[in-house]
Design a protein around this motif. Structure first.
Motif, PDB file in Angstrom:
ATOM      1  N   ILE A   1      29.234  45.482  38.299  1.00 22.21           N
ATOM      2  CA  ILE A   1      28.035  45.624  37.468  1.00 22.21           C
ATOM      3  C   ILE A   1      27.920  44.487  36.474  1.00 22.21           C
ATOM      4  O   ILE A   1      26.849  44.069  36.109  1.00 22.21           O
ATOM      5  CB  ILE A   1      28.074  46.963  36.737  1.00 22.21           C
ATOM      6  CG1 ILE A   1      27.064  47.885  37.351  1.00 22.21           C
ATOM      7  CG2 ILE A   1      27.808  46.812  35.302  1.00 22.21           C
ATOM      8  CD1 ILE A   1      26.787  49.106  36.576  1.00 22.21           C
ATOM      9  N   GLN A   2      29.055  43.999  36.023  1.00 19.13           N
ATOM     10  CA  GLN A   2      29.089  42.933  35.022  1.00 19.13           C
ATOM     11  C   GLN A   2      30.037  41.819  35.491  1.00 19.13           C
ATOM     12  O   GLN A   2      31.220  41.831  35.183  1.00 19.13           O
ATOM     13  CB  GLN A   2      29.544  43.500  33.669  1.00 19.13           C
ATOM     14  CG  GLN A   2      28.604  44.573  33.127  1.00 19.13           C
ATOM     15  CD  GLN A   2      29.205  45.330  31.948  1.00 19.13           C
ATOM     16  OE1 GLN A   2      30.165  46.064  32.103  1.00 19.13           O
ATOM     17  NE2 GLN A   2      28.625  45.149  30.771  1.00 19.13           N
ATOM     18  N   PRO A   3      29.519  40.872  36.236  1.00 15.58           N
ATOM     19  CA  PRO A   3      30.342  39.800  36.803  1.00 15.58           C
ATOM     20  C   PRO A   3      31.229  39.092  35.778  1.00 15.58           C
ATOM     21  O   PRO A   3      32.387  38.772  36.067  1.00 15.58           O
ATOM     22  CB  PRO A   3      29.303  38.838  37.392  1.00 15.58           C
ATOM     23  CG  PRO A   3      28.157  39.718  37.743  1.00 15.58           C
ATOM     24  CD  PRO A   3      28.099  40.719  36.632  1.00 15.58           C
ATOM     25  N   ALA A   4      30.713  38.856  34.573  1.00 18.21           N
ATOM     26  CA  ALA A   4      31.496  38.157  33.548  1.00 18.21           C
ATOM     27  C   ALA A   4      32.716  38.981  33.148  1.00 18.21           C
ATOM     28  O   ALA A   4      33.804  38.440  32.901  1.00 18.21           O
ATOM     29  CB  ALA A   4      30.630  37.876  32.320  1.00 18.21           C
ATOM     30  N   VAL A   5      32.536  40.293  33.093  1.00 16.02           N
ATOM     31  CA  VAL A   5      33.645  41.187  32.741  1.00 16.02           C
ATOM     32  C   VAL A   5      34.674  41.210  33.867  1.00 16.02           C
ATOM     33  O   VAL A   5      35.885  41.139  33.623  1.00 16.02           O
ATOM     34  CB  VAL A   5      33.126  42.614  32.474  1.00 16.02           C
ATOM     35  CG1 VAL A   5      34.298  43.586  32.296  1.00 16.02           C
ATOM     36  CG2 VAL A   5      32.241  42.629  31.228  1.00 16.02           C
ATOM     37  N   ASP A   6      34.194  41.301  35.097  1.00 10.89           N
ATOM     38  CA  ASP A   6      35.111  41.329  36.244  1.00 10.89           C
ATOM     39  C   ASP A   6      36.003  40.097  36.254  1.00 10.89           C
ATOM     40  O   ASP A   6      37.217  40.185  36.469  1.00 10.89           O
ATOM     41  CB  ASP A   6      34.314  41.384  37.552  1.00 10.89           C
ATOM     42  CG  ASP A   6      33.501  42.661  37.693  1.00 10.89           C
ATOM     43  OD1 ASP A   6      33.758  43.606  36.923  1.00 10.89           O
ATOM     44  OD2 ASP A   6      32.627  42.710  38.569  1.00 10.89           O
ATOM     45  N   LYS A   7      35.415  38.941  36.026  1.00  9.93           N
ATOM     46  CA  LYS A   7      36.160  37.688  36.045  1.00  9.93           C
ATOM     47  C   LYS A   7      37.208  37.657  34.934  1.00  9.93           C
ATOM     48  O   LYS A   7      38.361  37.261  35.149  1.00  9.93           O
ATOM     49  CB  LYS A   7      35.198  36.509  35.897  1.00  9.93           C
ATOM     50  CG  LYS A   7      35.876  35.144  35.970  1.00  9.93           C
ATOM     51  CD  LYS A   7      34.854  34.019  35.867  1.00  9.93           C
ATOM     52  CE  LYS A   7      35.537  32.658  35.946  1.00  9.93           C
ATOM     53  NZ  LYS A   7      34.528  31.554  35.844  1.00  9.93           N
ATOM     54  N   ALA A   8      36.800  38.092  33.737  1.00 10.34           N
ATOM     55  CA  ALA A   8      37.722  38.083  32.598  1.00 10.34           C
ATOM     56  C   ALA A   8      38.890  39.036  32.831  1.00 10.34           C
ATOM     57  O   ALA A   8      40.036  38.734  32.467  1.00 10.34           O
ATOM     58  CB  ALA A   8      36.974  38.460  31.323  1.00 10.34           C
ATOM     59  N   ILE A   9      38.622  40.167  33.451  1.00  7.45           N
ATOM     60  CA  ILE A   9      39.683  41.140  33.710  1.00  7.45           C
ATOM     61  C   ILE A   9      40.666  40.593  34.734  1.00  7.45           C
ATOM     62  O   ILE A   9      41.884  40.731  34.595  1.00  7.45           O
ATOM     63  CB  ILE A   9      39.088  42.470  34.202  1.00  7.45           C
ATOM     64  CG1 ILE A   9      38.325  43.161  33.070  1.00  7.45           C
ATOM     65  CG2 ILE A   9      40.187  43.394  34.714  1.00  7.45           C
ATOM     66  CD1 ILE A   9      37.547  44.373  33.501  1.00  7.45           C
ATOM     67  N   ASP A  10      40.144  39.940  35.764  1.00 10.70           N
ATOM     68  CA  ASP A  10      41.010  39.353  36.789  1.00 10.70           C
ATOM     69  C   ASP A  10      41.976  38.334  36.182  1.00 10.70           C
ATOM     70  O   ASP A  10      43.107  38.170  36.649  1.00 10.70           O
ATOM     71  CB  ASP A  10      40.160  38.671  37.864  1.00 10.70           C
ATOM     72  CG  ASP A  10      39.442  39.675  38.753  1.00 10.70           C
ATOM     73  OD1 ASP A  10      39.868  40.847  38.778  1.00 10.70           O
ATOM     74  OD2 ASP A  10      38.464  39.288  39.418  1.00 10.70           O
ATOM     75  N   GLN A  11      41.530  37.654  35.133  1.00 10.88           N
ATOM     76  CA  GLN A  11      42.337  36.616  34.510  1.00 10.88           C
ATOM     77  C   GLN A  11      43.170  37.122  33.332  1.00 10.88           C
ATOM     78  O   GLN A  11      43.978  36.381  32.772  1.00 10.88           O
ATOM     79  CB  GLN A  11      41.423  35.485  34.027  1.00 10.88           C
ATOM     80  CG  GLN A  11      40.647  34.803  35.150  1.00 10.88           C
ATOM     81  CD  GLN A  11      39.636  33.785  34.638  1.00 10.88           C
ATOM     82  OE1 GLN A  11      39.360  33.712  33.432  1.00 10.88           O
ATOM     83  NE2 GLN A  11      39.082  32.983  35.538  1.00 10.88           N
ATOM     84  N   SER A  12      42.989  38.384  32.981  1.00 12.61           N
ATOM     85  CA  SER A  12      43.644  38.913  31.775  1.00 12.61           C
ATOM     86  C   SER A  12      45.131  39.182  31.948  1.00 12.61           C
ATOM     87  O   SER A  12      45.905  39.127  30.988  1.00 12.61           O
ATOM     88  CB  SER A  12      42.957  40.205  31.331  1.00 12.61           C
ATOM     89  OG  SER A  12      43.222  41.263  32.244  1.00 12.61           O
ATOM     90  N   GLY A  13      45.525  39.550  33.156  1.00 12.84           N
ATOM     91  CA  GLY A  13      46.930  39.859  33.391  1.00 12.84           C
ATOM     92  C   GLY A  13      47.364  41.201  32.833  1.00 12.84           C
ATOM     93  O   GLY A  13      48.564  41.504  32.760  1.00 12.84           O
ATOM     94  N   VAL A  14      46.414  42.044  32.443  1.00 18.69           N
ATOM     95  CA  VAL A  14      46.744  43.354  31.877  1.00 18.69           C
ATOM     96  C   VAL A  14      47.252  44.293  32.973  1.00 18.69           C
ATOM     97  O   VAL A  14      46.658  44.385  34.049  1.00 18.69           O
ATOM     98  CB  VAL A  14      45.507  43.974  31.185  1.00 18.69           C
ATOM     99  CG1 VAL A  14      45.811  45.391  30.728  1.00 18.69           C
ATOM    100  CG2 VAL A  14      45.101  43.118  30.000  1.00 18.69           C
ATOM    101  N   LYS A  15      48.341  44.964  32.707  1.00 17.67           N
ATOM    102  CA  LYS A  15      48.978  45.830  33.696  1.00 17.67           C
ATOM    103  C   LYS A  15      48.168  47.073  33.999  1.00 17.67           C
ATOM    104  O   LYS A  15      47.992  47.440  35.161  1.00 17.67           O
ATOM    105  CB  LYS A  15      50.367  46.233  33.196  1.00 17.67           C
ATOM    106  CG  LYS A  15      51.113  47.172  34.146  1.00 17.67           C
ATOM    107  CD  LYS A  15      52.476  47.545  33.583  1.00 17.67           C
ATOM    108  CE  LYS A  15      53.206  48.507  34.514  1.00 17.67           C
ATOM    109  NZ  LYS A  15      54.544  48.886  33.962  1.00 17.67           N
ATOM    110  N   HIS A  16      47.699  47.741  32.969  1.00 18.94           N
ATOM    111  CA  HIS A  16      47.003  49.019  33.164  1.00 18.94           C
ATOM    112  C   HIS A  16      45.485  48.818  33.174  1.00 18.94           C
ATOM    113  O   HIS A  16      44.834  48.804  32.122  1.00 18.94           O
ATOM    114  CB  HIS A  16      47.398  50.011  32.064  1.00 18.94           C
ATOM    115  CG  HIS A  16      48.847  50.342  32.061  1.00 18.94           C
ATOM    116  ND1 HIS A  16      49.458  51.105  33.034  1.00 18.94           N
ATOM    117  CD2 HIS A  16      49.840  49.988  31.197  1.00 18.94           C
ATOM    118  CE1 HIS A  16      50.746  51.219  32.775  1.00 18.94           C
ATOM    119  NE2 HIS A  16      51.002  50.556  31.669  1.00 18.94           N
TER     120      HIS A  16
END
Length: 314
Positions: A94-109
């Motif tokens: 729904i939000q491409p910018a958010v998806d990209k940032a999450i993929d690069q975040s490295g957050v486990k959960h």
């Protein structure tokens, strides 16, 4: 289906909750006050995070009230903060910018709401003149992302969000489970209200500018007719206006619905040309002062009342 700015596939991904931690690299409650930092990508995920997390979480929403979620662009500060999150719950697509940032975040959960229930393609249900909706970057072409508007599917998402919070903060797992059960129970009651309230109606067809209600329509035996495709502010073609005029007469439709976060120009244009009334059907992508309720449950009950009135519920 029905999603705004989707490319046949997208929008389910729009239901998304993000959890962030003020303590970089922490996998358990890491904010300064000892709470689990949670950031929601947009309102439907914020609601679940707050209701399930309760007093153990600090929730932030990446999408400010009044901002159309599909258009969200993250600031450098928001992007950087994602890497410090404890938990991220979001709706991919729904939000491409958010998806990209999450993929690069490295957050486990992290939890993608779109992965917690079955997505369906409602793109062919809106009739001629509709290309269907899909968000850019969606992996499932044709998938409708607006799962949160169906209380049953939203309950499935709630269960997944609850499990993710339990994993991120096991010390409070019992409370997360209890709160999840409460949310699921409330959504079950809401589903019962919709089922009973829309069981006997004079018509089963409703017209809306934003084709976001495919799951809701399918759940309760209704037919959604979108006006001009994926963009609720787009001008309907003369052919589509003529088609909807005929449909309104044949199916005894008397109302054109618009939403709170977009212009009502298209709805009013169609209503004027067809002699119909207008009303609000809220896709619940954000809560503002214009919303007919302070939270998800209240706005959904307002949506039910609007549908009952427009459809001639008995």
């Amino acid at each position: 289906m029905n999603v705004r700015r989707l490319i046949p596939a997208a929008a389910l991904s729009s239901a998304v909750v993000l959890g962030l931690t003020a303590c970089s690299g922490s996998s358990t409650a890491g904010s300064k006050d000892g709470k689990l930092d949670v950031v929601a990508s947009f309102y439907p995920m914020q609601y679940l995070a707050e209701q399930i997390g309760g007093s153990h979480v600090a929730v932030s929403n990446l999408t400010k009230p009044g901002v159309e979620p599909h258009d969200l662009e993250l600031s450098p500060k928001q992007t950087a903060s994602l890497g410090e999150a404890d938990v991220i719950v979001y709706l991919k697509g729904i939000q491409p910018a958010v998806d990209k940032a999450i993929d690069q975040s490295g957050v486990k959960h992290t939890v993608d709401a779109a992965s917690l229930t079955k997505l369906e393609d409602h793109g062919t249900e809106t009739g001629p003149g509709h290309e269907g909706h899909a968000h850019e970057g969606d992996s499932e072409a044709g998938a409708d992302p607006h799962i949160w508007l169906d209380p049953v599917k939203y309950a499935e998402v709630a269960k997944g969000v609850g499990k993710t919070l339990e994993q991120a903060d096991p010390d409070h797992a019992a409370d997360y489970k209890k709160n999840t059960d409460t949310v699921v129970k409330n959504l079950g009651a809401l589903n019962d209200k919709f089922t009973a309230g829309l069981k006997n109606t004079a018509t089963k067809t409703f017209i809306t500018t934003h084709s976001a209600f495919g799951y809701l329509a399918e759940r309760y035996g209704l037919t959604q007719e979108g006006i001009a495709g994926i963009d609720p502010e787009a001008e309907p073609s003369p052919a589509r206006i003529k088609e909807l005029q005929s449909l309104a007469k044949k199916d005894h439709v008397n109302t054109v619905f618009f939403e709170t976060l977009a212009s009502d120009k298209t709805a009013k244009t169609l209503a004027k040309d067809t002699g119909l009334k207008t009303d609000v059907l809220d896709p619940l992508e954000g809560i503002t002062k214009k919303s007919k309720g302070a939270d998800y449950l209240a706005v959904q009950e307002a949506n039910l009342a609007a549908l009952q009135k427009a459809l001639g519920a008995k």
